[in-house]
Design a protein around this motif. Structure first.
Motif, PDB file in Angstrom:
ATOM      1  N   PHE A   1       0.815  -1.204   0.050  1.00 57.42           N
ATOM      2  CA  PHE A   1      -0.049  -0.160   0.027  1.00 57.42           C
ATOM      3  C   PHE A   1       0.812   1.240  -0.005  1.00 57.42           C
ATOM      4  CE2 PHE A   1      -3.823   2.211   0.199  1.00 57.42           C
ATOM      5  CZ  PHE A   1      -3.898   3.019   1.097  1.00 57.42           C
ATOM      6  N   GLU A   2       2.010   1.078   0.739  1.00 59.09           N
ATOM      7  CA  GLU A   2       3.018   2.131   0.762  1.00 59.09           C
ATOM      8  C   GLU A   2       3.460   2.604  -0.714  1.00 59.09           C
ATOM      9  OE1 GLU A   2       4.928   2.589   5.281  1.00 59.09           O
ATOM     10  OE2 GLU A   2       5.912   1.250   3.712  1.00 59.09           O
ATOM     11  N   VAL A   3       4.038   1.512  -1.326  1.00 60.17           N
ATOM     12  CA  VAL A   3       4.321   1.520  -2.572  1.00 60.17           C
ATOM     13  C   VAL A   3       3.304   2.104  -3.475  1.00 60.17           C
ATOM     14  CG1 VAL A   3       5.127   0.297  -4.644  1.00 60.17           C
ATOM     15  CG2 VAL A   3       6.164   0.089  -2.271  1.00 60.17           C
ATOM     16  N   ALA A   4       2.064   1.730  -3.255  1.00 61.51           N
ATOM     17  CA  ALA A   4       0.860   2.209  -4.115  1.00 61.51           C
ATOM     18  C   ALA A   4       0.631   3.747  -4.195  1.00 61.51           C
ATOM     19  CB  ALA A   4      -0.430   1.478  -3.701  1.00 61.51           C
ATOM     20  N   LEU A   5       0.938   4.237  -3.059  1.00 64.97           N
ATOM     21  CA  LEU A   5       0.432   5.610  -2.531  1.00 64.97           C
ATOM     22  C   LEU A   5       1.561   6.313  -3.132  1.00 64.97           C
ATOM     23  CD1 LEU A   5      -0.729   5.952   0.985  1.00 64.97           C
ATOM     24  CD2 LEU A   5      -2.260   5.812  -1.092  1.00 64.97           C
ATOM     25  N   LYS A   6       3.059   5.958  -3.060  1.00 63.99           N
ATOM     26  CA  LYS A   6       4.127   6.456  -3.592  1.00 63.99           C
ATOM     27  C   LYS A   6       3.999   6.719  -4.946  1.00 63.99           C
ATOM     28  CE  LYS A   6       7.679   5.528  -0.814  1.00 63.99           C
ATOM     29  NZ  LYS A   6       8.934   4.876  -0.530  1.00 63.99           N
ATOM     30  N   LEU A   7       3.815   5.416  -5.719  1.00 66.59           N
ATOM     31  CA  LEU A   7       3.472   5.395  -6.887  1.00 66.59           C
ATOM     32  C   LEU A   7       2.399   6.285  -7.610  1.00 66.59           C
ATOM     33  CD1 LEU A   7       4.962   3.470  -9.045  1.00 66.59           C
ATOM     34  CD2 LEU A   7       3.124   1.938  -8.977  1.00 66.59           C
ATOM     35  N   GLU A   8       1.263   6.519  -6.860  1.00 67.71           N
ATOM     36  CA  GLU A   8       0.250   7.282  -7.361  1.00 67.71           C
ATOM     37  C   GLU A   8       0.640   8.922  -7.046  1.00 67.71           C
ATOM     38  OE1 GLU A   8      -2.892   7.870  -4.378  1.00 67.71           O
ATOM     39  OE2 GLU A   8      -4.320   7.971  -5.993  1.00 67.71           O
ATOM     40  N   LYS A   9       1.367   9.221  -6.317  1.00 65.02           N
ATOM     41  CA  LYS A   9       1.827  10.790  -6.066  1.00 65.02           C
ATOM     42  C   LYS A   9       2.677  11.015  -7.008  1.00 65.02           C
ATOM     43  CE  LYS A   9       3.869  13.596  -2.494  1.00 65.02           C
ATOM     44  NZ  LYS A   9       3.972  14.662  -3.600  1.00 65.02           N
ATOM     45  N   ILE A  10       3.665  10.054  -7.353  1.00 61.36           N
ATOM     46  CA  ILE A  10       4.765  10.440  -8.393  1.00 61.36           C
ATOM     47  C   ILE A  10       4.103  10.508  -9.664  1.00 61.36           C
ATOM     48  CG2 ILE A  10       6.831   9.414  -9.596  1.00 61.36           C
ATOM     49  CD1 ILE A  10       7.602   8.003  -6.890  1.00 61.36           C
ATOM     50  N   ALA A  11       3.262   9.511 -10.093  1.00 53.82           N
ATOM     51  CA  ALA A  11       2.791   9.406 -11.313  1.00 53.82           C
ATOM     52  C   ALA A  11       1.835  10.439 -11.627  1.00 53.82           C
ATOM     53  CB  ALA A  11       2.006   8.096 -11.405  1.00 53.82           C
ATOM     54  N   THR A  12       0.955  11.168 -10.812  1.00 57.58           N
ATOM     55  CA  THR A  12      -0.010  11.982 -11.029  1.00 57.58           C
ATOM     56  C   THR A  12       0.639  13.425 -10.920  1.00 57.58           C
ATOM     57  OG1 THR A  12      -0.560  11.740  -8.560  1.00 57.58           O
ATOM     58  CG2 THR A  12      -2.295  10.681 -10.234  1.00 57.58           C
ATOM     59  N   GLU A  13       2.225  13.467 -10.549  1.00 57.80           N
ATOM     60  CA  GLU A  13       2.587  14.757 -10.791  1.00 57.80           C
ATOM     61  C   GLU A  13       3.463  14.729 -11.874  1.00 57.80           C
ATOM     62  OE1 GLU A  13       2.500  15.315  -5.797  1.00 57.80           O
ATOM     63  OE2 GLU A  13       4.335  15.023  -6.589  1.00 57.80           O
ATOM     64  N   ASP A  14       3.784  13.687 -12.540  1.00 57.49           N
ATOM     65  CA  ASP A  14       4.738  13.545 -13.569  1.00 57.49           C
ATOM     66  C   ASP A  14       4.173  14.030 -14.684  1.00 57.49           C
ATOM     67  OD1 ASP A  14       7.264  11.588 -14.435  1.00 57.49           O
ATOM     68  OD2 ASP A  14       5.806  12.088 -15.900  1.00 57.49           O
ATOM     69  N   GLU A  15       4.886  14.709 -15.803  1.00 54.94           N
ATOM     70  CA  GLU A  15       4.597  15.462 -17.097  1.00 54.94           C
ATOM     71  C   GLU A  15       3.791  14.332 -17.879  1.00 54.94           C
ATOM     72  OE1 GLU A  15       3.721  18.584 -16.538  1.00 54.94           O
ATOM     73  OE2 GLU A  15       3.282  17.942 -18.729  1.00 54.94           O
ATOM     74  N   TYR A  16       4.855  13.017 -17.986  1.00 59.80           N
ATOM     75  CA  TYR A  16       4.455  12.286 -18.987  1.00 59.80           C
ATOM     76  C   TYR A  16       3.013  11.637 -18.681  1.00 59.80           C
ATOM     77  CZ  TYR A  16       4.385   7.363 -21.227  1.00 59.80           C
ATOM     78  OH  TYR A  16       4.209   6.177 -21.652  1.00 59.80           O
ATOM     79  N   PHE A  17       2.622  11.377 -17.383  1.00 58.92           N
ATOM     80  CA  PHE A  17       1.286  10.762 -17.108  1.00 58.92           C
ATOM     81  C   PHE A  17       0.182  12.061 -17.193  1.00 58.92           C
ATOM     82  CE2 PHE A  17       2.498   6.557 -15.870  1.00 58.92           C
ATOM     83  CZ  PHE A  17       3.783   6.725 -15.650  1.00 58.92           C
ATOM     84  N   ILE A  18       0.510  13.165 -16.850  1.00 54.78           N
ATOM     85  CA  ILE A  18      -0.528  14.200 -16.873  1.00 54.78           C
ATOM     86  C   ILE A  18      -0.931  14.639 -18.328  1.00 54.78           C
ATOM     87  CG2 ILE A  18      -0.898  16.804 -16.356  1.00 54.78           C
ATOM     88  CD1 ILE A  18       0.955  16.364 -13.897  1.00 54.78           C
ATOM     89  N   GLU A  19       0.289  14.656 -19.246  1.00 60.65           N
ATOM     90  CA  GLU A  19       0.151  14.801 -20.607  1.00 60.65           C
ATOM     91  C   GLU A  19      -0.824  13.880 -21.251  1.00 60.65           C
ATOM     92  OE1 GLU A  19       4.264  16.584 -21.982  1.00 60.65           O
ATOM     93  OE2 GLU A  19       3.640  14.636 -23.078  1.00 60.65           O
ATOM     94  N   ARG A  20      -0.698  12.539 -20.825  1.00 58.52           N
ATOM     95  CA  ARG A  20      -1.321  11.368 -21.458  1.00 58.52           C
ATOM     96  C   ARG A  20      -2.778  11.213 -20.513  1.00 58.52           C
ATOM     97  NH1 ARG A  20       3.593  11.091 -22.528  1.00 58.52           N
ATOM     98  NH2 ARG A  20       4.440  10.498 -24.459  1.00 58.52           N
ATOM     99  N   LYS A  21      -2.794  11.840 -19.642  1.00 58.35           N
ATOM    100  CA  LYS A  21      -4.004  11.895 -18.861  1.00 58.35           C
ATOM    101  C   LYS A  21      -4.273  10.501 -18.224  1.00 58.35           C
ATOM    102  CE  LYS A  21      -6.472  15.401 -21.019  1.00 58.35           C
ATOM    103  NZ  LYS A  21      -7.533  16.030 -21.909  1.00 58.35           N
ATOM    104  N   LEU A  22      -3.013   9.938 -17.584  1.00 62.05           N
ATOM    105  CA  LEU A  22      -3.093   8.537 -17.079  1.00 62.05           C
ATOM    106  C   LEU A  22      -3.189   8.749 -15.517  1.00 62.05           C
ATOM    107  CD1 LEU A  22      -0.067   7.236 -19.112  1.00 62.05           C
ATOM    108  CD2 LEU A  22      -2.609   6.938 -19.452  1.00 62.05           C
ATOM    109  N   TYR A  23      -4.174   8.449 -15.232  1.00 65.51           N
ATOM    110  CA  TYR A  23      -4.635   8.171 -13.625  1.00 65.51           C
ATOM    111  C   TYR A  23      -4.959   6.769 -13.189  1.00 65.51           C
ATOM    112  CZ  TYR A  23      -5.428  13.123 -14.593  1.00 65.51           C
ATOM    113  OH  TYR A  23      -5.541  14.509 -14.924  1.00 65.51           O
TER     114      TYR A  23
END
Ligand code: SDX
Length: 394
Positions: A303-325
């Motif tokens: 769960f800790e890794v999941a929350l960290k992954l979610e935080k990083i990915a939702t702040e990362d240009e690559y994911f934001i540009e591609r609207k990956l949530y």
């Protein structure tokens, strides 16, 4: 209140059908079952009540719900000869393989109501499928573990029954943990339907030839099994375990997911339709927090890794540009794992939940007098006409 959405021609040209069962606005992150927001159903309803709503189009009165619950309990047993089907599988068969086979075979047992144009027959088949899926699913778990099959008990609720058939044994008196029952019921509600996804479109296309409903649902189960679709919840936990056991930083895996030359993808991220947060992921994330807090597993490494992954990915240009949530699968696996449900049962539970969505769409299609066999066309990219060349001249 009906059909108040208007569509631009571009969207209409991609629509495979019209349906009043579920509405999704991928940009807004909206999900409505028969007009009711998923957030309200998750908060106030139960899976069985949502089954009634999806099937019949309206929320039931208390008498209607009581009657529906009684009918579903009545159909929860399987023909005793179905047990023999399980013995034909290897013990290491994936429960989804068993489910595809057993559900498809049900038409050999329940052929007293397979006139797809008879509303009563369609209703009985829908009730049989909704009510027998927990038994079929639990028995595939028991078979894989070499344990005796447990039978449904009418004194238990739909979700309690599934857990009792999964984890109960003849020598014990298993009582389902109420927190687990609520968590699983919520997961079933969130996975009950989702418009024209790959597996629902498979059910509609196979059902459009007037194949019997058991065969059409079996086709839907097969499509859901894919790792890009319902199989993602299993892959999410495998990915999180890989990250935890690798001892590497989460950032390294995010970098891999962005690398075009690396096939690694962040499982549980992205969606064909949602280009905003999947509303189901928000709901299930809260349930994840609550369940792990109650179980003292808040520091659960996954769960800790999941929350960290979610935080990083939702702040990362690559994911934001591609609207990956994060999508619904991102957290469901962590909850199921915390409940002691084995990895290879995750997609089985998704199939159990989605059965009511599949059969509601099938019923909607079959009751439409204008319904015709589906026949998608193609863009031909092969050779122009040419003459046969005898083998001597090739
Ligand atoms: C479900 O349809 C439904 O409604 C399904 C479902 C339901 O309830 O029935 O909601 C259930 O299936 C949820 C989705 C579960 N699947 C996963 O979590 C698997 C991981 N996700 C992806 O494989 C992907 O996001 C899909 C399959 C879900 C969606 O694929 P799309 O919309 O076709 O996205 P794409 O492949 O066109 O990707 C667009 C871009 C690409 O990069 P570029 O080519 O533009 O540079 O986004 C990238 C992709 O490489 N991308 C990802 C990614 N998903 C897409 N990059 C890293 N990790 C990811 N997860």
């Amino acid at each position: 209140e009906l059909g108040y959405f208007t569509y631009d021609p571009g969207y209409l040209s991609t629509a495979s059908c019209s349906s009043g069962v579920t509405f999704i606005d991928g940009d807004e992150g909206t999900l409505l079952y028969r007009g009711y927001p998923i957030e309200q159903l998750a908060e106030q309803s139960t899976y069985l009540e949502v089954c009634y709503l999806l099937l019949n189009g309206e929320l039931p009165s208390s008498d209607e719900l009581h009657q529906f619950s009684r009918i579903i309990k009545e159909h929860s047993m399987l023909h005793e000869a179905v047990r023999g089907f399980y013995d034909g599988f290897r013990h290491d068969a994936h429960p989804m393989a068993i489910m595809v086979g057993v559900v498809g075979a049900l038409s050999a047992f329940y052929h007293d109501a397979t006139d797809v144009h008879n509303p009563e027959h369609r209703k009985i088949s829908a009730h049989r499928l909704i009510s027998k899926m927990p038994t079929i699913a639990a028995w595939s778990y028991k078979y894989a573990n070499g344990q005796p099959f447990m039978y449904p008990k009418n004194r238990l609720s739909y979700t309690e029954n599934f857990l009792a058939m999964m984890f109960g044994v003849p020598t014990g008196t298993y009582e389902p943990n109420p927190t687990f029952v609520r968590a699983l019921d919520l997961i079933l509600i969130l996975h009950a339907d989702h418009e024209q996804n790959a597996s629902t479109s498979t059910v509609r296309l196979s059902g459009s030839s007037e194949a019997n409903p058991f065969a059409a649902i079996s086709a839907g189960i097969a499509s859901l099994w894919g790792p890009l679709h319902g199989g993602a919840n299993e892959k999410v936990v495998i990915m999180l375990e890989e990250i935890v056991h690798s001892g590497k930083k989460v950032e390294e895996f995010v970098a891999r997911a962005k690398d075009k030359n690396d096939p690694f993808r962040l499982m549980g991220f992205g969606h064909r339709v949602y280009k905003n947060y999947d509303p189901r992921a928000k709901i299930i994330r809260e349930m994840c927090h609550k369940l792990l807090a109650e179980m003292g597993g808040e520091n659960e490494p996954l769960f800790e890794v999941a929350l960290k992954l979610e935080k990083i990915a939702t702040e990362d240009e690559y994911f934001i540009e591609r609207k990956l949530y994060p999508n619904v699968d991102f957290y469901s696996g962590i909850i199921l794992r915390a409940m002691g449900i084995p990895l290879n049962m995750f997609t089985v539970i998704f199939a159990l939940a989605r059965t009511v969505g599949w059969i509601s769409h099938w019923n909607e299609m079959m009751q439409d007098p204008e319904s015709r066999i589906g026949r998608p066309r193609q863009l031909y990219t092969g050779y122009k006409e040419r003459n046969y060349v005898s083998i001597e001249n090739r």
